[in-house]
Design a protein around this motif. Structure first.
Motif, PDB file in Angstrom:
ATOM      1  N   MET A  28       2.257   6.956  -8.956  1.00 38.60           N
ATOM      2  CA  MET A  28       1.498   7.474  -7.523  1.00 38.60           C
ATOM      3  C   MET A  28       2.466   6.324  -6.908  1.00 38.60           C
ATOM      4  O   MET A  28       2.573   5.418  -7.054  1.00 38.60           O
ATOM      5  N   GLY A  29       2.671   6.986  -5.880  1.00 35.21           N
ATOM      6  CA  GLY A  29       3.445   5.949  -4.523  1.00 35.21           C
ATOM      7  C   GLY A  29       2.986   6.250  -3.345  1.00 35.21           C
ATOM      8  O   GLY A  29       2.601   7.554  -2.866  1.00 35.21           O
ATOM      9  N   VAL A  30       3.062   5.257  -2.339  1.00 36.82           N
ATOM     10  CA  VAL A  30       2.147   5.417  -1.124  1.00 36.82           C
ATOM     11  C   VAL A  30       3.183   5.210  -0.741  1.00 36.82           C
ATOM     12  O   VAL A  30       3.528   3.728  -0.804  1.00 36.82           O
ATOM     13  N   HIS A  31       3.256   5.553   0.492  1.00 35.00           N
ATOM     14  CA  HIS A  31       4.237   4.973   1.175  1.00 35.00           C
ATOM     15  C   HIS A  31       4.109   5.401   2.792  1.00 35.00           C
ATOM     16  O   HIS A  31       3.232   6.407   3.646  1.00 35.00           O
ATOM     17  N   PRO A  32       4.372   4.576   3.820  1.00 32.17           N
ATOM     18  CA  PRO A  32       3.974   4.074   5.224  1.00 32.17           C
ATOM     19  C   PRO A  32       4.781   5.514   5.787  1.00 32.17           C
ATOM     20  O   PRO A  32       5.343   6.164   5.767  1.00 32.17           O
ATOM     21  N   THR A  33       3.182   5.853   6.741  1.00 30.22           N
ATOM     22  CA  THR A  33       4.290   6.558   7.687  1.00 30.22           C
ATOM     23  C   THR A  33       4.700   7.226   9.000  1.00 30.22           C
ATOM     24  O   THR A  33       5.374   7.076  10.278  1.00 30.22           O
ATOM     25  N   THR A  87      16.657   5.962  -9.036  1.00 29.98           N
ATOM     26  CA  THR A  87      17.162   5.291  -8.915  1.00 29.98           C
ATOM     27  C   THR A  87      17.467   4.112  -7.578  1.00 29.98           C
ATOM     28  O   THR A  87      18.303   3.770  -7.932  1.00 29.98           O
ATOM     29  N   HIS A  88      16.384   3.588  -7.504  1.00 33.07           N
ATOM     30  CA  HIS A  88      16.295   2.830  -6.504  1.00 33.07           C
ATOM     31  C   HIS A  88      15.674   1.667  -6.915  1.00 33.07           C
ATOM     32  O   HIS A  88      14.821   1.585  -8.130  1.00 33.07           O
ATOM     33  N   LYS A  89      15.487   0.202  -6.579  1.00 31.61           N
ATOM     34  CA  LYS A  89      14.826  -0.470  -6.744  1.00 31.61           C
ATOM     35  C   LYS A  89      12.609  -0.315  -6.614  1.00 31.61           C
ATOM     36  O   LYS A  89      12.902   0.358  -6.350  1.00 31.61           O
ATOM     37  N   LEU A  90      12.146  -0.865  -7.974  1.00 34.46           N
ATOM     38  CA  LEU A  90      11.289  -0.166  -8.252  1.00 34.46           C
ATOM     39  C   LEU A  90      10.043  -1.584  -7.864  1.00 34.46           C
ATOM     40  O   LEU A  90      10.932  -2.586  -8.070  1.00 34.46           O
ATOM     41  N   ALA A  91       8.829  -1.438  -6.901  1.00 33.42           N
ATOM     42  CA  ALA A  91       8.655  -2.484  -6.242  1.00 33.42           C
ATOM     43  C   ALA A  91       8.205  -3.252  -7.548  1.00 33.42           C
ATOM     44  O   ALA A  91       7.890  -4.129  -7.075  1.00 33.42           O
TER      45      ALA A  91
END
Length: 80
Positions: A1-6, A73-77
């Motif tokens: 699951m990814g959590v992204h800011p608004t 394809t992005h860096k993973l946290a």
């Protein structure tokens, strides 16, 4: 699951998004994953697409919203 800011600011740019939620399943090899899921009866909308963050396809979930399956394809946290 990814959590992204608004709301965020990055490299001098401001980004604002409405609150929302979605489910995404991340995988290492999207062709293999989609093939395995199709063999089990899963259905998908359209072909695999390249987006700015990875290779993506939407899996149909009867009676609910689609679920995104993607190969990042992005860096993973967890690697930062």
């Amino acid at each position: 699951m990814g959590v992204h800011p608004t709301h965020s600011e990055w490299e001098g740019q401001t980004y604002d998004y409405p609150r929302h939620h979605s489910i995404a399943l991340m995988c290492e090899d999207i062709e293999a994953t989609v093939g395995e899921l199709r063999a089990k009866g899963a259905q998908f909308r359209g072909p695999i697409e390249q987006l700015e963050y990875g290779r993506v396809i939407m899996m149909i979930v009867p009676g609910a919203d689609d679920i995104q399956v993607y190969q990042p394809t992005h860096k993973l946290a967890y690697n930062l």
